[in-house]
Design a protein around this motif. Structure first.
Motif, short mmCIF file in Angstrom:
data_model
loop_
_atom_site.label_atom_id
_atom_site.label_comp_id
_atom_site.label_asym_id
_atom_site.label_seq_id
_atom_site.Cartn_x
_atom_site.Cartn_y
_atom_site.Cartn_z
N ALA A 145 0.91 -1.24 -0.16
CA ALA A 145 0.06 -0.02 -0.03
C ALA A 145 0.88 1.29 -0.08
CB ALA A 145 -0.99 0.15 1.08
N ALA A 146 2.03 1.14 0.42
CA ALA A 146 3.01 2.25 0.68
C ALA A 146 4.21 2.20 -0.28
CB ALA A 146 3.29 2.49 2.21
N CYS A 147 4.26 1.19 -1.07
CA CYS A 147 5.38 1.07 -2.09
C CYS A 147 5.39 2.01 -2.93
CB CYS A 147 5.39 -0.54 -2.48
SG CYS A 147 6.91 -0.82 -3.53
N PRO A 148 6.62 2.52 -3.36
CA PRO A 148 6.73 3.50 -4.50
C PRO A 148 7.11 2.80 -5.79
CG PRO A 148 8.89 3.47 -3.35
CD PRO A 148 7.89 2.56 -2.27
N VAL A 149 7.20 1.43 -5.68
CA VAL A 149 7.56 0.94 -6.95
C VAL A 149 6.37 -0.01 -7.67
CG1 VAL A 149 9.06 -1.25 -7.82
CG2 VAL A 149 9.81 0.45 -6.01
N GLY A 150 5.68 -0.69 -6.95
CA GLY A 150 4.45 -1.47 -7.44
C GLY A 150 3.09 -0.65 -7.25
N ALA A 151 2.22 -1.63 -6.92
CA ALA A 151 0.92 -1.20 -6.72
C ALA A 151 0.26 -1.69 -5.39
CB ALA A 151 0.10 -1.39 -7.80
N PRO A 152 -0.67 -0.97 -4.84
CA PRO A 152 -1.36 -1.75 -3.46
C PRO A 152 -1.84 -3.01 -3.66
CG PRO A 152 -1.96 0.67 -3.82
CD PRO A 152 -1.45 0.18 -5.04
N ASP A 153 -2.40 -3.40 -4.89
CA ASP A 153 -3.06 -4.77 -5.17
C ASP A 153 -2.21 -5.91 -5.67
OD1 ASP A 153 -2.75 -3.66 -7.68
OD2 ASP A 153 -4.62 -4.32 -8.33
N VAL A 154 -0.81 -5.46 -5.44
CA VAL A 154 0.29 -6.65 -5.96
C VAL A 154 -0.14 -8.19 -5.27
CG1 VAL A 154 2.43 -7.31 -5.87
CG2 VAL A 154 1.99 -5.20 -6.68
N PRO A 155 -0.44 -8.01 -4.01
CA PRO A 155 -0.86 -9.46 -3.48
C PRO A 155 -1.93 -10.31 -4.10
CG PRO A 155 -0.12 -8.00 -1.69
CD PRO A 155 -0.49 -7.01 -2.93
N ALA A 156 -3.07 -9.26 -4.28
CA ALA A 156 -4.22 -9.86 -5.22
C ALA A 156 -3.89 -10.45 -6.54
CB ALA A 156 -5.12 -8.87 -5.17
N ARG A 157 -3.04 -9.51 -7.17
CA ARG A 157 -2.56 -9.83 -8.51
C ARG A 157 -1.73 -11.20 -8.51
NH1 ARG A 157 -1.73 -5.19 -12.44
NH2 ARG A 157 -2.85 -3.38 -11.38
N LEU A 158 -0.91 -11.41 -7.49
CA LEU A 158 -0.11 -12.67 -7.29
C LEU A 158 -0.92 -13.77 -7.12
CD1 LEU A 158 2.82 -11.57 -5.20
CD2 LEU A 158 2.95 -12.12 -7.58
N GLU A 159 -2.19 -13.75 -6.43
CA GLU A 159 -2.94 -14.82 -6.24
C GLU A 159 -3.70 -15.26 -7.68
OE1 GLU A 159 -3.56 -16.71 -3.66
OE2 GLU A 159 -2.70 -15.27 -2.00
N ARG A 160 -4.10 -14.15 -8.25
CA ARG A 160 -4.69 -14.53 -9.56
C ARG A 160 -3.52 -15.30 -10.46
NH1 ARG A 160 -7.09 -9.53 -8.70
NH2 ARG A 160 -5.47 -8.29 -10.08
N VAL A 161 -2.13 -14.88 -10.54
CA VAL A 161 -1.18 -15.37 -11.30
C VAL A 161 -1.11 -16.91 -10.93
CG1 VAL A 161 1.45 -15.46 -11.63
CG2 VAL A 161 -0.12 -13.33 -11.94
N LEU A 162 -1.25 -17.06 -9.74
CA LEU A 162 -0.94 -18.37 -8.89
C LEU A 162 -1.94 -19.18 -9.49
CD1 LEU A 162 0.19 -20.62 -7.20
CD2 LEU A 162 -0.60 -19.42 -5.35
N GLU A 163 -3.16 -18.70 -9.56
CA GLU A 163 -4.54 -19.57 -10.04
C GLU A 163 -4.35 -19.78 -11.63
OE1 GLU A 163 -8.14 -17.12 -9.48
OE2 GLU A 163 -7.75 -17.33 -7.20
N GLU A 164 -3.83 -18.90 -12.21
CA GLU A 164 -3.56 -19.25 -13.68
C GLU A 164 -2.28 -20.43 -13.90
OE1 GLU A 164 -2.68 -17.09 -17.90
OE2 GLU A 164 -2.85 -16.08 -16.39
N ALA A 165 -1.46 -20.38 -13.07
CA ALA A 165 -0.24 -21.60 -13.01
C ALA A 165 -0.96 -22.69 -12.68
CB ALA A 165 0.98 -20.86 -12.16
N GLN A 166 -1.83 -22.64 -11.88
CA GLN A 166 -2.43 -23.75 -11.08
C GLN A 166 -3.29 -24.77 -12.20
OE1 GLN A 166 -0.78 -24.99 -8.90
NE2 GLN A 166 -0.80 -24.17 -6.79
N ARG A 167 -4.03 -23.83 -13.07
CA ARG A 167 -4.84 -24.40 -13.87
C ARG A 167 -3.98 -25.20 -15.14
NH1 ARG A 167 -7.83 -19.72 -13.15
NH2 ARG A 167 -6.98 -18.37 -14.80
#
Length: 337
Positions: A145-167
């Motif tokens: 949430a306070a990171c100047p590099v990425g975005a606040p929703d990076v953890p949620a995005r990672l979960e979606r990436v993991l879901e795609e990898a698991q499929r």
């Protein structure tokens, strides 16, 4: 000789992703185009322009977070996956599956071990390859949430990436063992653990990285479009390679790609808009035409579907393993439009 060595060094320190214009749906003039990278960038670093300059990245704004690469449907934007893959492999203990987890950490998290500028660079291919190796992998992020590099929703995005990898991994019967969590104080002492087999390679790459960091940043080289194999983005090359253990012959592999029905008018639009050359239109000596699909090169962007004049293309989400062995005949016709 030294010049040759330096020319082959990994561009791991370059924050800008490589842009391959022939893969961009805007340059391909696909119906509907695409603005995913522009809409996703949290720093306003990406602007969209005319043909030949369809994606422009402002180096003063780009932080190298990789979120644009995560959402690019055709692999027009990409980072080199191999440094991160080497880091995961070198931490794996081949003698035992019960050793310490491999890790990739956000550079802003304060955790030790191999790091990326942002975990926004993590893609389904990276997680699927870790699954193929049987390597438990922990992804440690910081205060997004306070990171100047990425975005606040990076953890949620990672979960979606993991879901795609698991499929993708489901038909192999060996899911990826990935944990996503925020770095804790005890993670600051996390050290890079390498197997004996990977120790020399890790030291050699560390030396390369040290030299690379002393060089000015420069963009990755352009893809040689005259080489068909190079048209496939690294992400999809590694997705296909990660299908290990080999799925059984009747398994259904998740890999969205097009099918063509009998309403096709044999025009060249689908082949023209395909960003990776996965669809080819081969003229035959008798005057007919064959429409072929290289499934492993298809990114599932569906530019062909959205651009097809008679809407003769439909998406198929699952394929048998044999479909990856040779080009698929989508359509054969005696006439050419």
């Amino acid at each position: 000789m030294l010049d040759g060595v330096l020319a082959r060094l990994d561009e791991a320190t370059n924050p800008l992703p490589r842009f391959t214009a022939p893969r961009c749906l805007l340059d391909r003039q696909a119906v509907g185009g695409c603005d995913a990278c522009h809409a996703t960038c949290p720093h306003g670093a990406i602007t969209l322009g005319p043909l030949g300059q369809s994606v422009q990245i402002d180096p003063a704004r780009c932080t190298g977070c990789g979120l644009c690469v995560q959402v690019c449907p055709s692999g027009a934007l990409e980072y080199n996956l191999e440094p991160a893959l080497h880091s995961v492999k070198d931490q794996q203990a081949p003698e035992s599956r019960s050793g310490p987890d491999a890790s990739l950490t956000c550079a802003q998290s304060g955790a030790g071990g191999p790091s990326l500028p942002c975990l926004g660079r993590v893609t389904p291919a990276l997680l699927s390859v870790a699954g193929a190796w049987g390597a438990p992998l922990t992804l440690l992020h910081g205060d997004c949430a306070a990171c100047p590099v990425g975005a606040p929703d990076v953890p949620a995005r990672l979960e979606r990436v993991l879901e795609e990898a698991q499929r993708l991994r489901a038909p192999t019967g060996q899911p990826a063992r990935v944990t996503i969590r925020r770095a804790a104080p005890e993670d600051t002492a996390r050290a890079l653990t390498v197997s004996r087999r990977g120790a020399f390679g890790a030291l050699f790459r560390a030396g390369k990285q040290h030299v690379a960091q002393s060089l000015p940043e420069q963009p990755l080289p352009f893809v040689d479009w005259s080489v068909p194999e190079d048209r496939t983005p690294q992400e999809w090359v590694w997705r296909a390679r990660s299908l290990k253990p080999a799925p059984p012959p009747d398994a259904a592999i998740t890999w969205p790609a097009p099918l063509v029905d009998d309403t096709c008018i044999d025009c060249p639009v689908c082949a023209n808009v395909c960003p990776t050359g996965a669809i080819t239109r081969d003229l035959q000596p008798d005057g007919g035409v064959q429409l072929l699909l290289n499934l492993g090169a298809c990114t599932g962007c569906m530019a062909c579907l959205h651009s097809c004049p008679p809407q003769a293309i439909h998406a198929q989400s699952h394929w048998r393993p044999a479909a990856f062995a040779a080009p698929l005949l989508l359509r054969e016709s005696d006439t050419v439009m």
